[in-house]
Design an enzyme around this catalytic site. Structure first.
Site, mmCIF file in Angstrom:
data_model
loop_
_atom_site.group_PDB
_atom_site.id
_atom_site.type_symbol
_atom_site.label_atom_id
_atom_site.label_comp_id
_atom_site.label_asym_id
_atom_site.label_seq_id
_atom_site.Cartn_x
_atom_site.Cartn_y
_atom_site.Cartn_z
ATOM 1 N N HIS A 10 -3.442 -1.749 -4.506
ATOM 2 C CA HIS A 10 -4.673 -1.029 -4.169
ATOM 3 C C HIS A 10 -4.701 0.295 -4.937
ATOM 4 C CE1 HIS A 10 -8.076 0.646 -2.161
ATOM 5 N NE2 HIS A 10 -8.088 -0.252 -1.185
ATOM 6 N N CYS A 13 -10.367 2.279 7.870
ATOM 7 C CA CYS A 13 -10.452 3.119 6.672
ATOM 8 C C CYS A 13 -11.805 3.818 6.551
ATOM 9 C CB CYS A 13 -10.184 2.282 5.433
ATOM 10 S SG CYS A 13 -11.127 0.742 5.354
ATOM 11 N N CYS A 14 -12.854 3.200 7.082
ATOM 12 C CA CYS A 14 -14.200 3.736 6.850
ATOM 13 C C CYS A 14 -14.494 5.030 7.602
ATOM 14 C CB CYS A 14 -15.246 2.674 7.172
ATOM 15 S SG CYS A 14 -15.146 1.225 6.086
ATOM 16 N N GLU A 72 -19.141 -2.731 1.871
ATOM 17 C CA GLU A 72 -18.226 -1.928 2.681
ATOM 18 C C GLU A 72 -18.515 -0.437 2.510
ATOM 19 O OE1 GLU A 72 -13.432 -1.052 3.072
ATOM 20 O OE2 GLU A 72 -14.110 -2.898 2.103
ATOM 21 N N HIS A 84 0.801 -1.226 0.000
ATOM 22 C CA HIS A 84 0.000 0.000 0.000
ATOM 23 C C HIS A 84 0.838 1.283 0.000
ATOM 24 C CE1 HIS A 84 -3.119 -2.875 1.233
ATOM 25 N NE2 HIS A 84 -4.031 -1.963 0.972
ATOM 26 N N GLU A 123 -13.800 -9.119 0.196
ATOM 27 C CA GLU A 123 -14.427 -7.785 0.159
ATOM 28 C C GLU A 123 -14.802 -7.384 -1.265
ATOM 29 O OE1 GLU A 123 -12.393 -5.517 3.873
ATOM 30 O OE2 GLU A 123 -11.159 -5.582 2.059
#
Length: 646
Positions: free
Chosen positions: A195, A406-407, A323, A143, A307
């Site tokens: 990603h 992350c959300c 998500e 990442h 996911e």
């Protein structure tokens, strides 16, 4: 590419059917979204900073600056990105409110981040130092480029809301971006990030700075995708969208967040480079994903293990991953396509996703969150430990923080910048896409100043009243979106004359006078929604919608019923609005007990039909689980004739 006049908006393309209007042109003056923006600014941002400090993710930068890494580093390999999304949230919120307290916090945070940057511009707390893995040594999972992307987006937000600010964030971002271009350019590493995120960030930085090399690098990353440059993993290269070139893919697939971020970056590249074939490829992917792989809430991603999107029509409500970050990515993608094409269907999906995914994640007080958004909860939830981060998908109720968090930061940056997703302009006038009370202003290329005031209690009511606040002898166009859910029954009234309008957009072109009004009336009668029969998981069920809101049946609203699975809805009696809440008529059923759950006799296998519950109240899906543990379902089984009560 040449630099453009700064606009306080997340997406500022140099061309397209529509042009965005920034935070300086649109004001949200009340209602649903103003309340959520207020909670975000006064509660959520403080909450996020508390956890970033508590978990040591901000402290990682201090360790890096002192040369104390890797000892003491905390958090996952991508934890740097949460600090950058938090900085982006602060930048948008400062642009929206001018809060001096947040300004001070942003500057202090930027100081700590900048101190950790290497002399050549590289910035990451997980890689590259003695005792750590080498830079760029794990492109599949590391990442690094993803984190740089979020750094760039934070800097873009700051540059567009406070042009010329002396905090140094833009300089830090440019040095990091230059390092990426030097490392991964045509003569560098022939690789890409597992990603996607760097692509759209580089394009926005190019739009902000006028630096062509950032756009060139973004295009290179998009074109490298799909040629097997990433190692295979247990989920297959589809997980990374690396099994097919972007131009050949026909649907969004693989990891749902990655898929949306990549597609958004591809649209940005296509628009800037006038690449019609690339843009058409993404349009087609979006169209097929929306028609076959998207939940009624707008949520995307039906597979927990990766996911990811499932196959066409595989949309199980009880296994919905949906998500929150995928919802944010969906909004990002649809907004870019809307600017490029002007098709109101993109704004329809944005509305659905904002109301039923993005706004579902945070609790009413803005201090706990859903990571995933199931459409069917079979068992009572368990309160997460308020003192410990939750496993991301394990939280049956909203959790204050996650090991992978992350959300919360994604929701925060979206709500802080939401004003920029309300309206657009073109050479002929204004377009309203999302309905909020407030004002919209714009100056046309010929210098004319346009200003309108919107009065509405949407989504509670379906009346949108738009008043013209400027005089102009020359005609211009005002366009209002008629949502796809409105179907039949929508009307528009101008000069006292009312006419029916269908889904799409209604446009009035005339010489407007101050005080003129356009009134759009949308039919907000609650309604049943029936699924496509190819969605096996919800065959024989209906959902209930009220305007743009998806509703849910929650057990706390049915005294004496432990599980909502005991209820069947009577579709012969339409849903009704009773004292401000939508109700349905249900029959309670009792399952028969058997030694084997499969029988040859349909009557014997059917549950026993019991009492009739005339008015069962539903709750907006975004508000469920705010009243303690409950069972819940969006798709309600339809009542059928069965054995008499015994």
């Amino acid at each position: 590419m040449s630099g453009t006049v700064p606009m306080a908006a997340p997406v500022v393309p140099v061309r397209g059917r529509l042009r965005p209007l920034g935070l300086d042109a649109v004001r949200i003056a009340g209602g649903f979204w103003a309340e959520r923006q207020s909670i975000n600014g006064t509660a959520t941002l403080d909450h996020i900073e508390h956890w970033l400090e508590r978990e040591g993710w901000i402290g990682n930068f201090d360790l890096a600056a002192r040369g104390d890494l890797p000892q003491g580093r905390r958090g996952r390999e991508f934890s740097d990105s949460e600090i950058y999304k938090y900085l982006e949230s602060l930048a948008w919120e400062i642009g929206r409110t001018g809060d001096p307290r947040l300004e001070s916090r942003l500057r202090e945070m930027v100081r700590r981040v900048a101190a950790a940057q290497e002399p050549d511009g590289y910035l990451n707390t997980m890689f590259g130092r003695p005792g750590q893995a080498p830079r760029w040594s794990d492109l599949e999972w590391g990442h690094e480029l993803y984190c740089v992307g979020h750094l760039l987006q934070a800097a873009v937000a700051r540059a567009r809301t406070r042009p010329g600010a002396d905090d140094g964030l833009l300089e830090v971002a440019r040095r990091a971006a230059d390092n990426v271009c030097d490392t991964f350019g045509p003569d560098g590493i022939d690789g890409l990030c597992g990603h996607p995120e760097i692509e759209t960030a580089l394009v926005e930085l190019a739009r902000t700075t006028g630096e062509d090399r950032y756009l060139t690098q973004a295009a290179l990353f998009v074109d490298r995708r799909g040629h097997g440059r990433l190692s295979d993993v247990e989920f297959g290269r589809e997980y990374f969208q690396d099994e097919l070139p972007v131009r050949q893919a026909t649907v969004l697939r693989g990891h749902a967040v990655r898929a949306n971020y990549l597609a958004a970056g591809a649209v940005d590249v296509a628009v800037e480079l006038k690449d019609a074939s690339l843009l058409e490829a993404v349009r087609n992917q979006w169209r097929n994903a929306v028609t076959r792989r998207t939940y009624v809430t707008g949520g995307q991603g039906s597979r927990h293990q990766d996911e990811a999107f499932g196959a066409d029509w595989v949309l199980p409500p009880d296994r919905a991953y949906s998500e929150t970050c995928a919802g944010v990515g969906s909004v990002m993608l649809a907004w870019r396509l809307l600017l490029a094409d002007g098709d109101p269907r993109y704004a329809d999906l944005i509305e659905r996703t904002l109301f039923n995914v993005v706004s579902t994640s945070p609790s009413a007080d803005g201090r706990s969150f859903f990571y995933t958004n199931t459409l069917h909860r079979r068992e009572l939830g368990i309160h997460p430990d308020a003192e410990r981060p939750s496993l991301r998908a394990a939280a049956s109720l909203r959790a204050p923080w996650f090991e992978v968090s992350c959300c919360p930061t994604n929701v925060a940056r979206t709500l802080a910048s939401l004003t920029a997703y309300v309206a657009t302009a073109d050479d002929d006038g204004l377009q309203l896409h999302q309905y909020v009370p407030g004002t919209v202003e714009h100056r046309l290329a010929d210098g004319r100043h346009l200003c309108v005031t919107v009065a509405t209690d949407y989504p509670r009511g379906g009346t949108i009243r738009v008043r013209i606040d400027t005089d102009d002898e020359r005609p211009w166009s005002l366009s209002l979106r008629v949502p796809g859910w409105a179907g039949r029954g929508a009307t528009v009234t101008v000069d006292g004359h009312t006419r029916p309008v269908g889904p799409g957009a209604v446009t009035e072109h005339r010489a407007w006078r101050r005080g003129d009004e356009v009134v759009l009336s949308l039919p907000t009668v609650p309604r049943f929604t029936y699924p496509d029969p190819r969605i096996d998981a919800v065959r024989g069920c209906v959902a209930v919608e009220h305007g743009p809101l998806v509703l849910a049946l929650e057990s706390v609203d049915v005294p004496g019923v432990d599980s909502v699975d005991e209820l069947r809805v009577d579709v012969s009696r339409p849903p009704r609005l009773v004292d401000g809440r939508v109700t349905v008529c249900c029959r309670r059923v009792r399952p028969r007990e058997h030694e084997w759950p499969y029988l040859a006799d349909a009557v014997e296998s059917a549950p026993v039909v019991g009492e009739v519950l005339d008015e069962v109240a539903l709750v907006p899906y975004h508000a469920w689980a705010n009243r303690g543990p409950s069972t819940m379902r969006v798709w309600l089984p339809v009542a059928t004739d069965g054995p008499a009560p015994t």
